[in-house]
Design a protein around this motif. Structure first.
Motif, short mmCIF file in Angstrom:
data_model
loop_
_atom_site.label_atom_id
_atom_site.label_comp_id
_atom_site.label_asym_id
_atom_site.label_seq_id
_atom_site.Cartn_x
_atom_site.Cartn_y
_atom_site.Cartn_z
N ASP A 317 0.80 -1.22 0.00
CA ASP A 317 0.00 0.00 0.00
C ASP A 317 0.83 1.27 0.00
OD1 ASP A 317 1.03 0.02 2.52
OD2 ASP A 317 -0.88 0.23 3.56
N LEU A 318 2.15 1.16 -0.27
CA LEU A 318 2.98 2.35 -0.24
C LEU A 318 2.51 3.39 -1.25
CD1 LEU A 318 5.48 3.66 1.03
CD2 LEU A 318 6.86 2.59 -0.75
N LEU A 322 -1.80 6.69 -4.91
CA LEU A 322 -1.43 7.23 -6.22
C LEU A 322 -1.42 6.09 -7.24
CD1 LEU A 322 -0.49 9.93 -7.51
CD2 LEU A 322 1.85 9.10 -7.20
N PRO A 323 -2.57 5.79 -7.83
CA PRO A 323 -2.65 4.64 -8.76
C PRO A 323 -1.66 4.70 -9.92
CG PRO A 323 -4.85 5.39 -8.17
CD PRO A 323 -3.89 6.41 -7.61
N VAL A 324 -1.31 5.93 -10.38
CA VAL A 324 -0.42 6.02 -11.54
C VAL A 324 0.96 5.45 -11.23
CG1 VAL A 324 0.51 8.32 -11.00
CG2 VAL A 324 0.34 7.58 -13.37
N ALA A 325 1.30 5.32 -9.95
CA ALA A 325 2.63 4.82 -9.58
C ALA A 325 2.91 3.44 -10.16
CB ALA A 325 2.78 4.80 -8.06
N ALA A 326 1.88 2.61 -10.26
CA ALA A 326 2.08 1.26 -10.79
C ALA A 326 2.62 1.30 -12.21
CB ALA A 326 0.77 0.48 -10.72
N ALA A 327 2.22 2.31 -12.98
CA ALA A 327 2.67 2.42 -14.36
C ALA A 327 4.06 3.04 -14.47
CB ALA A 327 1.67 3.25 -15.17
N LEU A 328 4.58 3.56 -13.36
CA LEU A 328 5.88 4.23 -13.39
C LEU A 328 7.00 3.39 -12.77
CD1 LEU A 328 4.80 7.82 -12.25
CD2 LEU A 328 5.25 7.04 -14.58
N ARG A 329 6.66 2.26 -12.16
CA ARG A 329 7.65 1.50 -11.42
C ARG A 329 8.78 0.98 -12.31
NH1 ARG A 329 8.63 3.42 -8.00
NH2 ARG A 329 9.79 1.70 -7.09
N ASP A 330 8.50 0.73 -13.59
CA ASP A 330 9.55 0.21 -14.49
C ASP A 330 10.05 1.27 -15.47
OD1 ASP A 330 7.30 0.41 -16.02
OD2 ASP A 330 7.52 -1.53 -17.00
N LYS A 331 9.82 2.54 -15.15
CA LYS A 331 10.23 3.63 -16.03
C LYS A 331 11.50 4.31 -15.49
CE LYS A 331 6.60 3.12 -18.67
NZ LYS A 331 6.71 2.52 -20.01
N ARG A 351 8.26 10.88 -5.62
CA ARG A 351 7.04 10.63 -4.85
C ARG A 351 5.97 9.95 -5.70
NH1 ARG A 351 7.83 16.35 -3.14
NH2 ARG A 351 8.89 16.30 -1.12
N ALA A 352 5.99 10.22 -6.99
CA ALA A 352 5.00 9.61 -7.90
C ALA A 352 5.30 8.14 -8.16
CB ALA A 352 4.96 10.38 -9.21
N GLY A 353 6.49 7.67 -7.78
CA GLY A 353 6.81 6.26 -7.92
C GLY A 353 7.69 5.90 -9.08
N ILE A 354 8.41 6.87 -9.67
CA ILE A 354 9.29 6.55 -10.79
C ILE A 354 10.30 5.49 -10.36
CG2 ILE A 354 11.00 8.36 -10.33
CD1 ILE A 354 9.67 7.35 -13.78
N GLY A 355 10.52 4.50 -11.21
CA GLY A 355 11.37 3.39 -10.81
C GLY A 355 12.84 3.74 -10.73
N GLU A 356 13.32 4.56 -11.67
CA GLU A 356 14.75 4.87 -11.71
C GLU A 356 14.94 6.31 -12.18
OE1 GLU A 356 18.94 2.88 -13.36
OE2 GLU A 356 17.00 1.88 -13.65
N LEU A 357 15.86 6.99 -11.55
CA LEU A 357 16.12 8.40 -11.86
C LEU A 357 17.62 8.63 -11.89
CD1 LEU A 357 14.90 11.31 -12.21
CD2 LEU A 357 15.18 11.55 -9.73
N THR A 358 18.11 9.20 -13.00
CA THR A 358 19.50 9.63 -13.09
C THR A 358 19.51 11.15 -13.16
OG1 THR A 358 20.18 7.63 -14.26
CG2 THR A 358 21.63 9.54 -14.44
N GLU A 546 -1.83 5.98 -20.23
CA GLU A 546 -3.00 5.17 -19.94
C GLU A 546 -3.48 5.35 -18.50
OE1 GLU A 546 0.52 3.07 -18.50
OE2 GLU A 546 0.02 4.11 -20.37
N ALA A 547 -2.60 5.86 -17.63
CA ALA A 547 -2.95 6.04 -16.22
C ALA A 547 -3.07 7.50 -15.81
CB ALA A 547 -1.89 5.36 -15.33
N PHE A 548 -2.49 8.41 -16.61
CA PHE A 548 -2.52 9.83 -16.29
C PHE A 548 -2.61 10.60 -17.59
CE2 PHE A 548 -0.61 13.96 -15.26
CZ PHE A 548 -1.27 14.27 -14.08
N ASP A 549 -3.68 11.35 -17.77
CA ASP A 549 -3.93 12.05 -19.02
C ASP A 549 -2.82 13.05 -19.30
OD1 ASP A 549 -4.92 13.25 -21.26
OD2 ASP A 549 -6.80 13.92 -20.36
#
Length: 588
Positions: A317-318, A322-331, A351-358, A546-549
Motif C-alpha cells: 500500500d505504499l 497514487l494509482p499512476v505509480a504502478a505504471a511508473l515502477r519500471d520507467k 514521490r510519484a513512484g518513478i522506478g529509476e532516476l538519473t 493510460e494512467a494519467f492524461d
C-alpha cells in the motif's frame, strides 16, 4: 485585535439560542439529558436515548468549537461489534475526516439518524445478511489494530509486509533496527520486521528485506506470539498476556523457555499476531499485528518501560494513494539540471513512484540556494547531485537513483584532459538518453536545451524542457514527443517571429549574489514550483498516458504577473507546427 484574558469563549454562553436548540432537539426525540460537565469549554451530556426496544445510555461530548466541529458520542453499554471503539465505547456516527458533519445540524438529529443504522447493521451481520448490511454502511474493513493507534509512542515505527506465520503459538521474530533519535540511541527507532519463524526446525518463508534503505541498521531478535481476542488495550497488560502465553507453551515444551529472554539487552520487540478484519465482508479476516517494545534503563523490572509501536505495511500500500505509480515502477528518467526547478521536479517524480532516476548537475549547494532549493543547511557545500541523491535514497528507497556531477557539453583546451576523457562525453550522453524512457531538461541553459533536443530526437526519446523567465515573472514547459514532425528549433522560430507568445519576464530582476560570479535572478520557490509541478505532470503523462492524461498540447507557458503586478497563475498552451525556417527537422 487583542484577546482578553477573561473573555468568555464557551459556545453555549456565546450563543445561548444555539444551546437551547440543542436541548430542544434531544427533547423532541424523547431523550433525557443531564449535564455531566460544562467547564473549560467542554460540554458533556449524559443522555438516555430511547431506541426501538431499549434505552441506550450515551455520553455526548460537544466540541469546544461547536457547531463547526463534530461531537463525540460514546455508548459504553451498547453491545455491538462494529462501528464502536471496543475500548472507549466511541460510536462511529460519521466517517472520519469525510466532510459529513454540517454546522447547522443538531447533535440529537445526528444520533436519531445514525444510531438505528449502527444497531441494525450489527444485527444483520450477526445473522449473516451481508448484502443487506452493505446497503446501509460503509463497505470498509474495521480492523482492531486501528484502535490501538492512540496508545502508540509518537516517533518509532515498525515496517512489515504481511509475513507468513508458522502454525505454532509463538516463535522467533527477526528485525533490523535503526536509531531515529538525534543522539543515536534507540529511544526512538525504526525497525524492519523481516520474518516470523518457528523456534526450531525449517521455515521456508522468504524474509522481507526492502532494498536500498540507508541508515545504521542492526539485526535484532525478538519474539512473536499469537493471542486471541479480546485483547487488553494497555501496553503493559498486552505484554503480560504475551508473556503468559509463552509461559503456557513453555510448560508443554521446554524449548519455548528460550523465548522468555529473547532479545537485545537494552531493547526487545515482541510482535503480537491475532485474527483481525482485513477486508469488508463475511470471513474476510487475516493476521493483524501489534508491536511492543521493552527498554531497560538499568537492572530490574523497575527500570523497564513498555510501549506500543506503530506499524506500517509498506510493500502493498505504499503507493495506494497514487494509482499512476504502478505504471511508473519500471520507467527511467534522465534529469539534467537540479536547481530551483529541477530539484523539486525530481522529488515529485520520486514521490510519484518513478522506478529509476538519473540526475546530472555541476553546481554545489550554496547558502543562498536555500531560499529556493528543497534542502537546507545540511546540504551547504555539497554538490547538488550528491545531496539530492542521498536525500532520495534515505527517504524514497523505492526509486533507484544515480547522480552524475558535471557540466553537459563542457569544452577544454587541455590536451591531456581531452585525451583522458573516458567514456567519450557525447557517447556517454547518448547512452544515458538511450537507456532512459524520457529525458527532462531543467538546466535553464539554452545550450543544454539545444543539445538534448537534438540527441533525443535522433534517438527517439521524448523530452520535457522547463524553465522560468527572468524575475520568475513566468515560465515555460515544452513537451517534445518522439516522432513528432516539429522540433525544438521550430518552437524557437515561432517565438522569434511572434507566432507563439512568450510569457512575461523581468530583466531588472537579475542579480549577482555575494560570493558568486554567475548572474541569476530573484524569485522564490513558491513561484518557481508552478513550473516544477507542470514538468512533473508532463513527464508522468508522457510516460504513463493510460494512467494519467497527458493532455494534447506541446508547449505551455504560465504568467505570474500582469501589468507590472503579481497575478494568479495564468496558463496558456498549444501545439508546435513545423516552421518553414526550421533547420532542425527537415522543413527546409
Amino acid at each position: 485585535m487583542t484577546v482578553k484574558a477573561n473573555e468568555v469563549t464557551d459556545w453555549w454562553k456565546c450563543w445561548p439560542s444555539l444551546y437551547d436548540a440543542e436541548m430542544a432537539a434531544f427533547a423532541a426525540h424523547g431523550a433525557t439529558v443531564a449535564i455531566a460537565n460544562e467547564q473549560n469549554g467542554s460540554l458533556i451530556l449524559a443522555v438516555e436515548w430511547p431506541a426501538s426496544d431499549r434505552i441506550v445510555k450515551l455520553d455526548v461530548g460537544y466540541s469546544p468549537l461547536h457547531p463547526f466541529c463534530r461531537p463525540a458520542v460514546t455508548a459504553p453499554d451498547l453491545d455491538v461489534a462494529r462501528h464502536k471503539n471496543p475500548f472507549d465505547g466511541g460510536l462511529c456516527l460519521l466517517v472520519p475526516d469525510a466532510g459529513q458533519w454540517y454546522s447547522h445540524q443538531r447533535v440529537a438529529d445526528l444520533i436519531h439518524e445514525q444510531l438505528p443504522k449502527i444497531i441494525d447493521v450489527n444485527a444483520l451481520r450477526a445473522e449473516g445478511q451481508w448484502d443487506a448490511a452493505a446497503e446501509i454502511e460503509e463497505q470498509a474493513p474495521d480492523p482492531l489494530v486501528n484502535y490501538f493507534a492512540h496508545e502508540a509512542e509518537p516517533v518509532s515505527a515498525v515496517y512489515l509486509s504481511r509475513p507468513a506465520v508458522p502454525a505454532q503459538a509463538c516463535g522467533v521474530a527477526d528485525f533490523s533496527i535503526s536509531p531515529r533519535a538525534a543522539d543515536g540511541t534507540t529511544s526512538w527507532f525504526e525497525a524492519v520486521f523481516h520474518r516470523a519463524s518457528p523456534l526450531a526446525g525449517p521455515w521456508l518463508a522468504s524474509p522481507f528485506s526492502p532494498a536500498g534503505w540507508s541508515g545504521s541498521w542492526k539485526r535484532s531478535e525478538g519474539r512473536w506470539v499469537r493471542l486471541h481476542r479480546p485483547l487488553p488495550q494497555e501496553p503493559t497488560a498486552l505484554l503480560a498476556a504475551a508473556e503468559e502465553e509463552i509461559a503456557r507453551q513453555a510448560l508443554a515444551n521446554k524449548a519455548y523457555r528460550r523465548l522468555q529472554g529473547r532479545g537485545n539487552r537494552d531493547l526487545r520487540i515482541t510482535a503480537i499476531v491475532f485474527e483481525d478484519e482485513v477486508a469488508y465482508g463475511a470471513d474476510k479476516s487475516g493476521d493483524g499485528w501489534l508491536f511492543l517494545v521493552e527498554r531497560w534503563r538499568g537492572k530490574g523490572d523497575g527500570k523497564r518501560s513498555v510501549a506500543l509501536v506503530r506499524s506500517f505495511e509498506i510493500s502493498n500500500d505504499l503507493f495506494a494513494r497514487l494509482p499512476v505509480a504502478a505504471a511508473l515502477r519500471d520507467k527511467k528518467i534522465l534529469l539534467c539540471g537540479v536547481g530551483a526547478i529541477g530539484s523539486f521536479a525530481a522529488l515529485e517524480l520520486v514521490r510519484a513512484g518513478i522506478g529509476e532516476l538519473t540526475i546530472v548537475d555541476r553546481d554545489i549547494v550554496e547558502p543562498g540556494n536555500s531560499v529556493r532549493w528543497p534542502l537546507g543547511r545540511s546540504a551547504w557545500g555539497v554538490p547538488k547531485v550528491a545531496a539530492l541523491r542521498d536525500f532520495i535514497m534515505r527517504n524514497y528507497p523505492s526509486t533507484r537513483v544515480d547522480g552524475l556531477s558535471g557540466r553537459l557539453g563542457a569544452a577544454t583546451t587541455d590536451v591531456d584532459t581531452a585525451r583522458s576523457a573516458t567514456p567519450e562525453p557525447r557517447s556517454e550522453l547518448r547512452r544515458l538518453i538511450a537507456e532512459a524512457d524520457l529525458v527532462v531538461d531543467t538546466s535553464a541553459s539554452t545550450e543544454c536545451q539545444a543539445a538534448l533536443a537534438h540527441e533525443c530526437r535522433d534517438l527517439g526519446r521524448p523530452l520535457v524542457i522547463g524553465y522560468a523567465t527572468e524575475g520568475v515573472a513566468g515560465g515555460i514547459v515544452v513537451r517534445l514527443r518522439s516522432g513528432a514532425p516539429a522540433c525544438w528549433i521550430c518552437l524557437n522560430e515561432h517565438w522569434s517571429d511572434g507566432g507563439v507568445a512568450l510569457p512575461p519576464s523581468d530583466p531588472s530582476a537579475t542579480v549577482v549574489p555575494v560570493g558568486c560570479n554567475s548572474p541569476t535572478f530573484t524569485g522564490g520557490s513558491f513561484d518557481l514550483q508552478e513550473v516544477s509541478m507542470e514538468v512533473a505532470r508532463s513527464a508522468i503523462g508522457l510516460l504513463a498516458p493510460e494512467a494519467f492524461d497527458a493532455g494534447d498540447w506541446d508547449w505551455s507557458s504560465v504568467a505570474l504577473v500582469q501589468d507590472g503586478r503579481r497575478s494568479l497563475p495564468r496558463w496558456e498552451a498549444g501545439g508546435i507546427a513545423v516552421h518553414p525556417q526550421c533547420s532542425g527537422c527537415g522543413a527546409v
